[in-house]
Design an enzyme around this catalytic site. Structure first.
Site, PDB file in Angstrom:
ATOM      1  CE  LYS A 220      -1.831   8.327  13.157  1.00  0.00           C
ATOM      2  NZ  LYS A 220      -0.447   8.551  13.391  1.00  0.00           N
ATOM      3  CD  GLU A 226      -6.571   9.677  -1.416  1.00  0.00           C
ATOM      4  OE1 GLU A 226      -5.467   9.908  -1.843  1.00  0.00           O
ATOM      5  OE2 GLU A 226      -6.760   9.960  -0.129  1.00  0.00           O
ATOM      6  N   GLY A 280       2.067   5.631   9.525  1.00  0.00           N
ATOM      7  CA  GLY A 280       1.372   4.703   8.686  1.00  0.00           C
ATOM      8  C   GLY A 280       1.650   3.497   8.202  1.00  0.00           C
ATOM      9  NE  ARG A 281       7.609   5.020   5.748  1.00  0.00           N
ATOM     10  CZ  ARG A 281       7.340   6.298   5.728  1.00  0.00           C
ATOM     11  NH1 ARG A 281       6.083   6.690   5.810  1.00  0.00           N
ATOM     12  NH2 ARG A 281       8.166   6.921   6.225  1.00  0.00           N
ATOM     13  CD  GLU A 366       4.861   6.777   2.492  1.00  0.00           C
ATOM     14  OE1 GLU A 366       3.991   6.870   1.512  1.00  0.00           O
ATOM     15  OE2 GLU A 366       4.265   6.291   3.541  1.00  0.00           O
ATOM     16  CG  HIS A 397       7.764 -18.370 -17.000  1.00  0.00           C
ATOM     17  ND1 HIS A 397       7.974 -19.212 -18.048  1.00  0.00           N
ATOM     18  CD2 HIS A 397       7.867 -19.053 -15.850  1.00  0.00           C
ATOM     19  CE1 HIS A 397       8.511 -20.252 -17.511  1.00  0.00           C
ATOM     20  NE2 HIS A 397       8.233 -20.257 -16.196  1.00  0.00           N
ATOM     21  CE  LYS A 525      -1.951  12.022   1.075  1.00  0.00           C
ATOM     22  NZ  LYS A 525      -1.973  11.695   2.656  1.00  0.00           N
TER      23      LYS A 525
END
Length: 559
Positions: A220, A226, A280-281, A366, A397, A525
């Site tokens: 954004k 990153e 964001g999510r 979050e 399993h 961050k």
């Protein structure tokens, strides 16, 4: 996210804390009264239990009958929801009021998939014209990529799409593209890069050619550390072969920072915007979903939005007692706050949903991993659970042993389609047999008497029999929800994602927390940015705690 934000509470300051609401002590007393009951006895006493504790939205079935609840439990949970003003908060959410209270922002991801003519207001302004304009831009862009009229710098058509983002700019689109692999357009290969570990980008670029690769940079602000590190390395890889002039033909941006986008070499005409009322999510429905639309085609992307809109309308209008997200949320509150569950398993019996647990980890943890209320008060009760999961039957399993027989209570959501996207022999029948068996086994368990009878029938007796019984006993009463649907198509995926989004919102309202900020990710961050200049040189670091100083020293010795 901005570094600082003013606090603008919109809640009623006279609202009691959660534990002071009348329904809370009533639920505590009720839990004590029914804690000795078993799911076996509840099902035996009520032949209509499944009908009473299941809900449907078209072909989507939610069965929550295998939770240790009674009609009184549900009534008390509904009381808790109403005393928490859930209906008022739901109206504020859809009305565009700033329900993200620490950032004083509306939360309007529902507008991104609004398929009606109804205006959607954020700050009193209808955002739908802006939403439709970006959708039209996405539609046009998908068309020129898919028909081959968009050409790279060498004149070749685009065949490889690489989405570079992190968090919501990666997990949502990646999950959706994987879930909808049967709808992948021929001639398009999709990749996602999120980790700043150079190995992630390296492994993707090994599968691509610069001449036919399009990069989508999703940030954004166009400052995400990153994402920009990966984008610059991808740019270097491209420029090494095709030159600086190729960047505009091989990069587009999902951003609002036109200046930074242009400085990178991307044509601002190929910048797709989204807004600060899109978290964001919750952003896969926005321009962040461009990688989805390019992978599966724009019409299928719109079907994804259609499904989410259907769930939005259901959540917005259905009475609380008939509302799928509300009932899922309330059962979750019951398990977390009254039965003591600290975790939640997400168990899709659908290989295409293999990234759903990871996606919901972010969406839920979050959002509701908070220890302070909207009014800034430290909570004295549990909030969001720890999510984990794996597709069935792989998980059976691996960690199902703990769910069945461990001392901790682990509620689980099971998801499955009645119809396989890839019918192959009796595979789907075998898959669904495991789905049904696991929820039944978790509900019923196996008593010592049943275990003894089985072992005696197998020929055991004496001390060997007695020692073999305890490890084979299952207590049962392990809570599960089952979500069963016809087929995992774009519309169904949209409904499932929106169902979980609204469930998370409801639980946040009950817990009186802000589900839409994420200040917990900021400190790490900030510290990483401060540490970064200390790492390239060989000088000893003494400005941090002894552990951090020691780790940095060892890193410098080993690199």
């Amino acid at each position: 996210m901005v570094a600082f934000a003013l606090f603008f509470p919109i809640a009623d300051p006279s609202m009691p804390s959660l534990t002071e609401l009348p329904a809370w002590p009533a639920l505590l007393r009720h839990h004590a009264e029914i804690s000795s009951l078993s799911l076996r006895s509840l099902f035996a006493a009520d032949a209509a239990r499944f009908a009473q504790f299941s809900l449907r939205q078209d072909d989507l079935l939610l069965d929550f009958s295998k939770n240790l609840i009674t009609r009184q439990t549900v009534d008390l949970l509904l009381d808790l929801a109403r005393q928490s003003d859930l209906e008022g908060w739901r109206a504020r959410l859809f009305g565009g009021e700033p329900v993200n209270v620490t950032e004083h922002r509306p939360v309007m991801h529902m507008a991104l998939r609004n398929r009606s003519d109804r205006p959607m207001l954020a700050g009193g302004r209808d955002v739908m014209p802006d939403v439709r304009a970006v959708l039209d831009q996405m539609r046009r862009f998908c068309a020129v990529i898919h028909d081959g009229s968009w050409r790279g710098a060498s004149g070749e058509a685009i065949t490889h799409i690489v989405n570079i983002g992190i968090g919501g700019s990666d997990l949502g689109p990646l999950m959706a593209v994987e879930a909808l692999k049967p709808y992948q357009r021929p001639g398009i290969a999709s990749f996602f890069v999120s980790n700043v570990d150079g190995s992630h980008l390296y492994q993707v670029l090994r599968q691509c050619r610069p001449e036919t690769t399009l990069f989508i940079v999703a940030s954004k602000t166009f400052t995400t550390q990153e994402t920009l590190a990966n984008a610059r390395s991808a740019r270097d890889w491209l420029v090494e072969t095709l030159g600086e002039g190729a960047v505009a033909k091989h990069f587009v941006a999902l951003s609002t920072n036109a200046t930074a986008v242009a400085a990178f070499g991307i044509d601002p005409e190929n910048m797709f915007v989204f807004w600060d009322w899109v978290g964001g999510r919750y952003s896969l429905w926005s321009a962040i979903g461009l990688s989805i639309a390019l992978a599966i085609g724009f019409d299928h992307f719109m079907a994804l939005l259609d499904g989410a809109f259907e769930m939005d309308e259901h959540f917005r209008t259905a009475p609380l007692e008939a509302n799928l997200p509300v009932m899922m949320a309330l059962v979750g509150v019951w398990n977390v706050n009254f039965r003591g569950a600290a975790t939640q398993a997400i168990l899709p019996y659908d290989q295409y949903l293999h990234r759903l647990p990871a996606y919901l980890q972010q969406a839920d943890m979050e959002s509701n991993g908070k220890g302070v209320t909207r009014d800034g008060v430290t909570v004295d009760y549990a909030t969001g659970p720890i999510l984990f999961g794996e597709p069935g039957t792989n998980g059976q399993h691996a960690f199902y042993q703990l769910i069945h027989q461990g001392p901790r209570l682990v509620p689980a959501d099971f998801l499955a389609a009645a119809q396989s996207q890839n019918p192959l022999g009796d595979h789907q029948t075998l898959l669904l047999a495991n789905f049904f068996a696991q929820t039944e086994a978790l509900m019923n368990g196996r008593t010592a008497e049943e275990t003894r009878a089985e072992l005696v029938a197998a020929g055991l007796s004496g001390d060997a029999l007695e020692s073999a019984i305890p490890p084979r006993v299952f207590t049962g009463d392990r809570p599960t929800n089952s979500l069963l649907y016809r087929k995992l198509d774009p519309r169904t995926l949209g409904r499932l994602i929106a169902l979980y989004e609204h469930k998370i919102f409801v639980q946040g309202i009950i817990w009186q927390i802000d589900s839409f900020d994420q200040w917990g990710v900021e400190l790490g961050k900030k510290l990483a940015s401060a540490l970064l200049p200390l790492l390239p040189n060989d000088e000893a670091v003494t400005s941090h705690d002894s552990s951090t100083n020691g780790l940095i020293s060892q890193y410098k010795a080993l690199r």
